[in-house]
Structures are given as C-alpha cells and as structure tokens.
Scaffold this motif. Structure first.
Motif, PDB file in Angstrom:
ATOM      1  N   ILE A   1      67.953  56.829 -28.407  1.00 32.31           N
ATOM      2  CA  ILE A   1      66.871  56.100 -28.707  1.00 32.31           C
ATOM      3  C   ILE A   1      67.192  54.721 -27.970  1.00 32.31           C
ATOM      4  N   THR A   2      68.436  54.051 -28.627  1.00 27.55           N
ATOM      5  CA  THR A   2      69.058  52.468 -28.094  1.00 27.55           C
ATOM      6  C   THR A   2      69.362  52.296 -26.736  1.00 27.55           C
ATOM      7  N   GLN A   3      69.765  52.849 -26.401  1.00 20.71           N
ATOM      8  CA  GLN A   3      69.673  52.921 -25.097  1.00 20.71           C
ATOM      9  C   GLN A   3      71.510  52.671 -24.639  1.00 20.71           C
ATOM     10  N   ASN A   4      72.370  52.381 -25.995  1.00 21.54           N
ATOM     11  CA  ASN A   4      72.715  51.034 -25.979  1.00 21.54           C
ATOM     12  C   ASN A   4      74.439  51.544 -26.797  1.00 21.54           C
ATOM     13  N   ARG A   5      75.194  51.889 -26.260  1.00 27.67           N
ATOM     14  CA  ARG A   5      76.265  51.457 -27.285  1.00 27.67           C
ATOM     15  C   ARG A   5      76.810  51.640 -28.121  1.00 27.67           C
ATOM     16  N   GLU A   6      77.131  49.929 -27.756  1.00 28.08           N
ATOM     17  CA  GLU A   6      77.752  49.449 -29.462  1.00 28.08           C
ATOM     18  C   GLU A   6      76.268  49.810 -30.023  1.00 28.08           C
ATOM     19  N   ASP A   7      74.824  49.899 -30.006  1.00 26.21           N
ATOM     20  CA  ASP A   7      74.065  49.975 -31.143  1.00 26.21           C
ATOM     21  C   ASP A   7      74.253  51.443 -31.731  1.00 26.21           C
TER      22      ASP A   7
ATOM     23  N   MET B   1      65.349  50.113 -35.566  1.00 23.03           N
ATOM     24  CA  MET B   1      65.832  48.718 -35.791  1.00 23.03           C
ATOM     25  C   MET B   1      66.263  48.096 -35.098  1.00 23.03           C
ATOM     26  N   LYS B   2      67.694  48.346 -34.659  1.00 28.47           N
ATOM     27  CA  LYS B   2      67.849  47.746 -34.139  1.00 28.47           C
ATOM     28  C   LYS B   2      67.584  47.702 -32.471  1.00 28.47           C
ATOM     29  N   LEU B   3      66.400  48.578 -32.190  1.00 27.74           N
ATOM     30  CA  LEU B   3      65.751  48.158 -31.056  1.00 27.74           C
ATOM     31  C   LEU B   3      65.219  47.363 -30.941  1.00 27.74           C
ATOM     32  N   ARG B   4      64.088  47.614 -31.920  1.00 28.34           N
ATOM     33  CA  ARG B   4      63.490  46.421 -32.354  1.00 28.34           C
ATOM     34  C   ARG B   4      63.770  44.316 -32.331  1.00 28.34           C
ATOM     35  N   LYS B   5      65.793  44.178 -32.608  1.00 28.47           N
ATOM     36  CA  LYS B   5      65.922  43.529 -32.783  1.00 28.47           C
ATOM     37  C   LYS B   5      66.768  43.154 -31.298  1.00 28.47           C
ATOM     38  N   ARG B   6      66.357  44.034 -30.779  1.00 28.09           N
ATOM     39  CA  ARG B   6      67.084  43.848 -29.033  1.00 28.09           C
ATOM     40  C   ARG B   6      65.943  43.138 -27.884  1.00 28.09           C
ATOM     41  N   ARG B   7      65.064  44.510 -28.299  1.00 28.28           N
ATOM     42  CA  ARG B   7      63.716  43.888 -27.924  1.00 28.28           C
ATOM     43  C   ARG B   7      62.739  43.548 -28.532  1.00 28.28           C
ATOM     44  N   PRO B   8      62.429  42.185 -29.384  1.00 30.58           N
ATOM     45  CA  PRO B   8      61.645  41.632 -30.755  1.00 30.58           C
ATOM     46  C   PRO B   8      60.098  41.185 -29.735  1.00 30.58           C
ATOM     47  N   GLU B   9      60.391  41.056 -28.788  1.00 29.03           N
ATOM     48  CA  GLU B   9      59.237  41.073 -28.220  1.00 29.03           C
ATOM     49  C   GLU B   9      58.398  42.050 -28.028  1.00 29.03           C
ATOM     50  N   ARG B  10      58.634  43.840 -27.377  1.00 26.29           N
ATOM     51  CA  ARG B  10      58.523  44.268 -27.595  1.00 26.29           C
ATOM     52  C   ARG B  10      58.427  45.257 -29.062  1.00 26.29           C
ATOM     53  N   PHE B  11      57.090  45.330 -30.058  1.00 32.82           N
ATOM     54  CA  PHE B  11      56.535  45.710 -30.640  1.00 32.82           C
ATOM     55  C   PHE B  11      56.817  47.916 -30.368  1.00 32.82           C
TER      56      PHE B  11
ATOM     57  N   ASN C   1      65.130  57.061 -20.081  1.00 33.48           N
ATOM     58  CA  ASN C   1      65.452  55.725 -20.500  1.00 33.48           C
ATOM     59  C   ASN C   1      63.912  54.707 -20.319  1.00 33.48           C
ATOM     60  N   GLY C   2      63.231  55.226 -19.021  1.00 33.23           N
ATOM     61  CA  GLY C   2      62.170  54.817 -18.693  1.00 33.23           C
ATOM     62  C   GLY C   2      61.095  55.357 -19.879  1.00 33.23           C
TER      63      GLY C   2
END
Lengths: 210, 81
Positions: A49-55, A94-104, A147-148
């Motif tokens: 979901i996050t596509q980010n290891r730290e997240d 929630m992590k994804l929203r924080k990282r990409r706030p421009e996209r709901f 990821n796409g």
C-alpha cells in the motif's frame, strides 16, 4: 481451464482462538506468538500500500501496538487476522495520505482510469514468462507494475490474491461491499495483466481487439 | 455470451465461485473465442506470478528488530478497556 488454487490459509482457527483469548487475558507470550504469526503478512500488505520500506516498518509496529491496546475491545466475532489487517490497512493509508497530501487517498472511491476494464492488447505470453528474468529483475517489474495501480485497486488485489483472504474477509477488512471488492479485484487483475504484457508477451503472438 | 459478458464473470470464474450453468457457458465461450482464452490464461498467470513472487518479504534481521520494538512498546502500554 483450471481455476486458481486458494493458498495462504492461516493457521487453524482454534489455535488462534486460544492465543487471542490468552493475549486478551494479559499473556504477553501469547501476543508475541500472534506477532510472529502475522508480522510478515502485515509487512507485505503495508509495503504494497505505502510502496515505502520505512513507512511499512512503521505500519507493522503501529498496527500491532494498536491491536494490543484494543484487544479488550476485540469481540472475536471475526478472525483476529481479519481484524488486524483492517487496522494495518488503515495505518498504511494514513501514511500514504501524509506522504501524498495532494492526492486524497480513499478506498471508497470507485476509481475510473483510462485503462479500465476492457483489455486493449491481447497478446499471448510465453509458457513460463517469469523465467525470462532473474529474481531481482522480476521483483522490480512486479513492484513497478503494481505501484502504478490506484491504492484502492492494489489494496484489494494484495488482500485477495497475494494474502489469500476470501472476498468476504476482504470486504470486512476494508469496510467495502462484496460487489465493490469484486469490481475492484477484476479491474486490478485486468490492469496488471495489461501492464505486464510488455514484459511477458510472446514474440510470435499477434495483437488485436474485439 | 459476448466477450464483455465473459469479462464480467472472469473474476468469479478464476476463483471458482460460480454456478455450474454459468461455468459451462463461460467454458463454451472459451472454446471458440481465442482472445478471451488468452485474457483468461494471462490473467490467471498474473495472479500466480504475484502470489509466488515473494515480493516484499520481511528480512529476518529486520523482523527481529521490529518484534523487539513492538513487544517493548506493548510492555509500556496498558490495553485500553
């Protein structure tokens, strides 16, 4: 044509029930056993979901901590794993929203994309297309491809097809209706297939649409 | 059955969550429609490749660190009734 085998059936339900009951009574060893049982699954879901290891690492910690704190409120009407997945998905979104706030980012939106259901390219694949690539290349291709997809599609796909939850469990974990899960799953599967064409298609096959 | 009808049922067909009559109709369509046969086959393969790819496996050293952190944090927090 044979259908897909269902896999990843979690441990027997009665054993899980014993562990959850003990953990609810304050047995930390039992809770640690539940962590060991499901940490890999939660990490996979979070990273998809996050596509980010730290997240994803944060999500694993936060999801288990939240599950621990809310154990007294867990009614045991659903499987512990389904309940845990629900917590993990919410943390990951929630992590994804924080990282990409421009996209709901929401699971409720029925995303329309230009690559919607109808396949555009119909090309057959080599018999074992994944063997054309080494492990690292294949993982890179699969990671980039999934990821796409919109988050709502890849979340349904990973729960149903990678983690092996049933349609009903996926609906419960994501708070979606069964038709909504089926619709997203179909479109996720078809979009992934379409995007993998360029890596896997057989050189001999022709293209065409109906 | 049209190709569009076939696609609508594809997910239930692949999951074997379909009644016998519809399944027979879908398989009849697959007999003569090469495009739907290819889509069905490659979609099935897509799912299998993802399922078997072990994408995003949790490395054992990280797993140990995460578990220690989780248990340590849980030890400091009381469950909320």
């Amino acid at each position: 044509m044979p259908t897909i085998k269902q896999v990843n059936e979690p441990e027997p339900a009665t054993e899980e029930l014993t562990l959850v009951t003990a953990a609810k009574a304050g047995d930390m060893g039992a809770f640690e056993e539940l962590v060991k049982r499901y940490d890999r699954n939660v990490f996979r879901i979070a990273q998809h979901i996050t596509q980010n290891r730290e997240d994803a690492e944060d999500v694993v910690q936060d999801a288990f901590l939240k599950a621990y704190q809310n154990l007294p409120n867990f009614q045991m009407q659903s499987k512990f794993y389904t309940w845990l997945v629900r917590i993990a998905v919410n943390e990951a979104l929630m992590k994804l929203r924080k990282r990409r706030p421009e996209r709901f980012v929401s699971l409720d939106e029925d995303v329309k994309t230009e690559e919607d259901s109808m396949p555009r390219e119909i090309a057959d694949w080599n018999p074992n297309p994944e063997q054309q690539y080494d492990q690292a290349e294949l993982k890179d291709i699969l990671g980039k491809t999934i990821n796409g997809l919109p988050p709502s599609f890849r979340t349904v796909f990973v729960l149903r097809d990678v983690e092996g939850l049933s349609t009903e469990e996926t609906a419960e974990a994501l708070d979606l209706s069964i038709p909504a899960v089926k619709s997203r799953l179909l479109r996720a599967r078809l979009q992934l297939r379409e995007r993998l064409n360029k890596y896997f298609k057989s050189r001999r096959s022709g293209d065409g649409n109906k | 059955m049209t190709c569009r009808d076939f696609l609508k049922e594809l997910t239930d067909y692949l999951d074997d969550a379909i009644d016998t009559k519809t399944k027979a109709e879908l398989e009849d369509h697959l007999q003569w429609c090469h495009n739907c046969y290819v889509i069905c086959n490659t979609t099935k393969k897509t799912i299998e490749i993802y399922r078997e790819s072990r994408l995003y496996e949790l490395p054992e050293d990280l797993r140990g660190r995460l578990r220690s952190a989780i248990m340590s944090k849980c030890g400091k927090k009381e469950p909320t009734a």
